[in-house]
Scaffold this active site. Structure first.
Site, PDB file in Angstrom:
ATOM      1  N   PRO A  78       1.931   4.163   5.716  1.00  0.00           N
ATOM      2  CG  PRO A  78       2.380   3.841   7.971  1.00  0.00           C
ATOM      3  CD  PRO A  78       3.039   4.196   6.671  1.00  0.00           C
ATOM      4  CD  GLU A 105      10.431   6.461  13.053  1.00  0.00           C
ATOM      5  OE1 GLU A 105      11.025   5.432  13.406  1.00  0.00           O
ATOM      6  OE2 GLU A 105       9.192   6.554  13.030  1.00  0.00           O
ATOM      7  NE  ARG A 143      -3.924 -14.620  -5.932  1.00  0.00           N
ATOM      8  CZ  ARG A 143      -3.929 -15.947  -5.802  1.00  0.00           C
ATOM      9  NH1 ARG A 143      -2.813 -16.600  -5.558  1.00  0.00           N
ATOM     10  NH2 ARG A 143      -5.047 -16.632  -5.950  1.00  0.00           N
ATOM     11  CG  ASP A 158      -8.302 -15.220  -5.603  1.00  0.00           C
ATOM     12  OD1 ASP A 158      -7.226 -14.667  -5.826  1.00  0.00           O
ATOM     13  OD2 ASP A 158      -8.450 -16.246  -4.918  1.00  0.00           O
TER      14      ASP A 158
HETATM   15  C1  LIG Z   1       6.865   3.629  13.178  1.00  0.00           C
HETATM   16  N1  LIG Z   1       6.776   4.003  11.779  1.00  0.00           N
HETATM   17  C2  LIG Z   1       8.067   3.987  11.161  1.00  0.00           C
HETATM   18  C3  LIG Z   1       7.978   4.511   9.731  1.00  0.00           C
HETATM   19  N2  LIG Z   1       7.013   3.737   8.972  1.00  0.00           N
HETATM   20  C4  LIG Z   1       6.994   4.075   7.615  1.00  0.00           C
HETATM   21  C5  LIG Z   1       6.748   5.413   7.229  1.00  0.00           C
HETATM   22  C6  LIG Z   1       6.763   5.718   5.871  1.00  0.00           C
HETATM   23  C7  LIG Z   1       7.001   4.735   4.917  1.00  0.00           C
HETATM   24  C8  LIG Z   1       7.237   3.411   5.293  1.00  0.00           C
HETATM   25  C9  LIG Z   1       7.231   3.079   6.643  1.00  0.00           C
HETATM   26  C10 LIG Z   1       7.497   1.648   7.023  1.00  0.00           C
HETATM   27  N3  LIG Z   1       6.346   1.065   7.677  1.00  0.00           N
HETATM   28  C11 LIG Z   1       5.167   0.836   7.060  1.00  0.00           C
HETATM   29  C12 LIG Z   1       5.013   0.984   5.683  1.00  0.00           C
HETATM   30  C13 LIG Z   1       3.741   0.742   5.144  1.00  0.00           C
HETATM   31  C14 LIG Z   1       2.710   0.355   5.974  1.00  0.00           C
HETATM   32  C15 LIG Z   1       1.350   0.072   5.404  1.00  0.00           C
HETATM   33  N4  LIG Z   1       0.306   0.051   6.255  1.00  0.00           N
HETATM   34  O1  LIG Z   1       1.202  -0.140   4.185  1.00  0.00           O
HETATM   35  C16 LIG Z   1       2.934   0.226   7.326  1.00  0.00           C
HETATM   36  N5  LIG Z   1       4.154   0.456   7.852  1.00  0.00           N
HETATM   37  C17 LIG Z   1       5.764   3.529   9.596  1.00  0.00           C
HETATM   38  C18 LIG Z   1       5.931   3.078  11.016  1.00  0.00           C
END
Ligand SMILES: CN1CCN(c2ccccc2CNc2ccc(C(N)=O)cn2)CC1
Length: 235
Positions: A78, A105, A143, A158
């Site tokens: 994220p 996490e 793709r 697309d």
């Molecule tokens: C409660 N947290 C646990 C750790 N986590 C996390 C943290 C770091 C890496 C991967 C993750 C795996 N999750 C992802 C991964 C990507 C996306 C995206 N938006 O690309 C959303 N989520 C985030 C959520």
């Protein structure tokens, strides 16, 4: 989980055709303890676990060794840059991509600093792991590879190819729930059909994602089509 991109659809066929290869490296296979531990506790306490460094680091290094020169290592999280069609086009130019999928996490920041080239996010939402974002990236990039979409035009058309949302689509029956297909699509006049589709794409982008229009240089014809759509809509 990755069977869904390797065994089905456009990506599955591309893999079968040898257009791209998919290799998987599971940190669990690099564990040295009899419980095959892949998680570890966070310094500073707090809820949840992190990915244990040694198995993940060894898996990444093994994958890099097999990939050889010129591999770009991407971490899906994220905290990454927002993935979009422009990013997909740029990644499609890379001959080798290593996608690191976090669980728990996340991973130790020092691993990100030492092993990761780019951090990417597929959107502002939280998932349980990086695998679905990785498969999303694999699909979007595959793709765009030559020979993957039978009709290259459909890659061009697309939505998001030209920065616009897609036009509405119709198929049989001609009347569905008392609603008829737009007449222009039955006319056989391909110039008019193409123009209608562009006008719909412009109009829908304006209505649903106006911010996408701000960084587009519309042609005079597109401006006229959009103005006509707006006049009609606002009447
Ligand atoms: C409660 N947290 C646990 C750790 N986590 C996390 C943290 C770091 C890496 C991967 C993750 C795996 N999750 C992802 C991964 C990507 C996306 C995206 N938006 O690309 C959303 N989520 C985030 C959520």
């Amino acid at each position: 989980m990755f069977d869904s991109v390797s065994n089905y659809g456009v990506t599955g066929r591309a893999l079968k055709k040898g257009i791209f290869e998919l290799h998987r490296w599971n940190p669990r296979d690099f564990t040295l303890d009899k419980h095959r531990t892949v998680d570890d506790r966070p310094y500073g306490g707090g809820p949840g676990m992190l990915m244990m460094v040694q198995p993940l680091q060894d898996a990444i290094r093994a994958a890099k060794a097999q990939a050889g020169e010129g591999v770009k290592t991407i971490y899906l999280s994220p905290q990454g840059k927002k993935f979009d069609q422009v990013a997909a086009h740029n990644m499609a130019k890379q001959s080798k991509l290593l996608l690191v999928c976090g669980r728990y996490e996340g991973i130790d920041e020092r691993l990100i600093e030492s092993e990761i080239d780019e951090e990417w996010s597929i959107g502002d939402f939280v998932l349980s792991g990086g695998e679905l974002p990785a498969m999303t990236l694999i699909d979007a990039v595959t793709r765009l590879l030559p020979g993957v979409l039978g009709h290259n035009l459909s890659a061009e058309q697309d939505s998001f190819q030209n920065g616009l949302l897609d036009c509405p689509h119709y198929t049989r029956p001609e009347v569905l729930n008392d609603k008829a297909v737009p007449q222009v699509l039955l006319s056989g006049n391909h110039a008019k059909i193409e123009q209608w589709r562009m006008q719909q794409a412009l109009g829908r982008t304006w209505l649903r994602r106006p911010e996408l229009l701000t960084n587009l240089a519309l042609t005079d014809e597109q401006k006229q089509l959009l103005e006509a759509f707006q006049t009609d809509y606002l009447q």
